[in-house]
Design a protein around this motif. Structure first.
Motif, PDB file in Angstrom:
ATOM      1  N   VAL A  94      87.116  -8.576 -38.582  1.00 61.42           N
ATOM      2  CA  VAL A  94      87.448  -7.388 -39.377  1.00 61.42           C
ATOM      3  C   VAL A  94      86.279  -6.405 -39.382  1.00 61.42           C
ATOM      4  N   LEU A 109      95.591  -7.287 -40.203  1.00 60.72           N
ATOM      5  CA  LEU A 109      94.510  -8.181 -39.762  1.00 60.72           C
ATOM      6  C   LEU A 109      94.317  -9.356 -40.707  1.00 60.72           C
ATOM      7  N   THR A 110      94.293  -9.087 -42.009  1.00 60.70           N
ATOM      8  CA  THR A 110      93.953 -10.137 -42.965  1.00 60.70           C
ATOM      9  C   THR A 110      95.143 -11.007 -43.356  1.00 60.70           C
ATOM     10  N   GLU A 111      96.299 -10.377 -43.615  1.00 63.09           N
ATOM     11  CA  GLU A 111      97.437 -11.150 -44.103  1.00 63.09           C
ATOM     12  C   GLU A 111      98.313 -11.702 -42.990  1.00 63.09           C
ATOM     13  N   PHE A 129      94.075  -2.737 -41.571  1.00 63.59           N
ATOM     14  CA  PHE A 129      93.018  -3.590 -42.099  1.00 63.59           C
ATOM     15  C   PHE A 129      93.460  -4.413 -43.311  1.00 63.59           C
ATOM     16  N   SER A 130      94.188  -3.800 -44.226  1.00 63.53           N
ATOM     17  CA  SER A 130      94.506  -4.500 -45.473  1.00 63.53           C
ATOM     18  C   SER A 130      95.704  -5.439 -45.364  1.00 63.53           C
ATOM     19  N   GLU A 131      96.587  -5.185 -44.400  1.00 67.43           N
ATOM     20  CA  GLU A 131      97.785  -6.013 -44.284  1.00 67.43           C
ATOM     21  C   GLU A 131      97.837  -6.796 -42.968  1.00 67.43           C
ATOM     22  N   GLY A 136      95.420 -13.093 -40.003  1.00 69.01           N
ATOM     23  CA  GLY A 136      94.476 -14.059 -40.565  1.00 69.01           C
ATOM     24  C   GLY A 136      93.185 -14.162 -39.781  1.00 69.01           C
ATOM     25  N   SER A 180      89.153 -13.628 -38.749  1.00 75.88           N
ATOM     26  CA  SER A 180      87.949 -13.912 -39.519  1.00 75.88           C
ATOM     27  C   SER A 180      87.336 -12.623 -40.066  1.00 75.88           C
ATOM     28  N   ARG A 181      86.452 -12.800 -41.043  1.00 73.02           N
ATOM     29  CA  ARG A 181      85.751 -11.662 -41.638  1.00 73.02           C
ATOM     30  C   ARG A 181      84.919 -10.932 -40.586  1.00 73.02           C
TER      31      ARG A 181
END
Length: 339
Positions: free
Chosen positions: A32, A21-23, A17-19, A26, A28-29
């Motif tokens: 996530v 999916l988001t970083e 989740f922290s690396e 990329g 969307s919220r």
């Protein structure tokens, strides 16, 4: 001896989740949050069924059998539809694809879970509003009040653009261009940006609305706000559309027979464009579809277009002399009988 913390599951969930999916991805919220909710449900189910404390669960507890039992639980006890079950499975697949690359010792477990198939779902009919029904919905709005004028501008934008509900409520004042040529910038799935033209009537309505609301058209001020002055939500949009449809059904009874929601406005725009002769490829770009195959379903949705096709085919069939029946060829029948 007490196990060491954090264990493999905890480390993998955190990095996923922290690396990842988001970083790295990329996403969307909303994606996530959907994945998060799925893992919360899965971990709670596994912990309860195996009589474990959720804090002590490790990857070994999430076996293919446990995932299958979880999917059955969703359908049988939570009464989720097949489509919702498939959404949860897609999130689990995404997590275990990550597990396979970051915890190779769990490769076999990941492959077995990735082998769990999606269920086929029924494709329902598309509910949409005809042009006279759209007009009835807009005409029923009381524009003598500020909220009525907001609702008129909101639904005019919705039917003009065919945008998703979230795309509409995410609009800011700076996303509008009301000078010639009038257009709006929309941000769709995967944060993809597209520009949609506005009809002159819609642009005029939005111009009057923005002037009344004293919007700074260069700011990030929410375009549509609720009674508390906060950004309108997609649930608020659904409520407004539902109330307007109910009011319009008094003068347009056909609306009462339809099960409508904000996405129905998207279907309505697509059908209106299709009937106006706009090519499917252009409609696909208008709606922000990734593939034109998604747009093709609108070509088979309109009954009147089907009737016209049948009429043309019927006229052609009447002019063709039917061929002799294949049963007259006894040699073929005799040959087949010998097989």
């Amino acid at each position: 001896m007490r196990s060491s913390y954090p264990n493999t599951l905890a480390r993998t969930v955190r990095s996923f989740f922290s690396e990842y999916l988001t970083e790295q991805r990329g996403v969307s919220r909303h994606t996530v949050l959907s994945y998060r909710d799925t893992l919360i449900l899965l971990l709670r189910f596994v912990a309860t069924s195996q009589h474990h404390d959720p804090a002590t669960l490790d990857l070994t507890a999430i076996s293919p059998e446990a995932v299958l039992a979880f999917l059955n639980y969703l359908e049988q006890e939570r009464h989720n539809k097949t489509s919702s079950r498939n959404v949860r499975l897609a999130a689990i697949h995404a997590f275990f694809r990550y597990v396979a690359t970051h915890a190779p010792e769990r490769m076999e477990q990941a492959q077995r879970i990735l082998g769990i198939p999606f269920k086929r779902t029924r494709t329902g009919t598309i509910d949409y509003l005809e042009e006279d029904e759209i007009r009835a919905v807009l005409e029923c709005i009381d524009r003598s009040t500020s909220h009525g004028r907001r609702n008129y501008a909101l639904l005019s934008m919705l039917f003009n653009t065919g945008a998703r509900a979230q795309e509409i409520v995410d609009l800011n004042a700076c996303d509008l261009q009301l000078d010639t040529p009038p257009q709006v910038t929309l941000f769709g799935k995967g944060r993809k940006r597209r520009i949609c033209p506005l009809w002159p009537q819609t642009a005029q309505v939005l111009k009057q609305f923005s002037e009344e609301a004293q919007l700074d058209m260069r700011s990030n001020t929410p375009l549509f706000r609720n009674q508390r002055g906060q950004r309108l939500t997609r649930f608020g949009l659904g409520y407004i559309l539902s109330k307007c449809v109910q009011s319009a059904a008094v003068k347009c009874p056909s609306l009462a027979k339809k099960r409508l929601h904000p996405h129905s406005a998207r279907h309505s725009t697509a059908m209106l464009l299709l009937k106006s002769g706009v090519a499917l490829v252009d409609i696909s770009h208008w709606l922000g579809h990734v593939s034109v195959n998604t747009t093709n379903r609108y070509a088979s949705a309109d009954l009147e277009m089907k009737r016209q096709a049948i009429a043309r085919a019927g006229a052609l069939a009447n002019s063709v002399t039917p061929p002799r029946s294949w049963r007259c060829d006894t040699s073929v029948i005799e040959w087949l009988a010998t097989l």
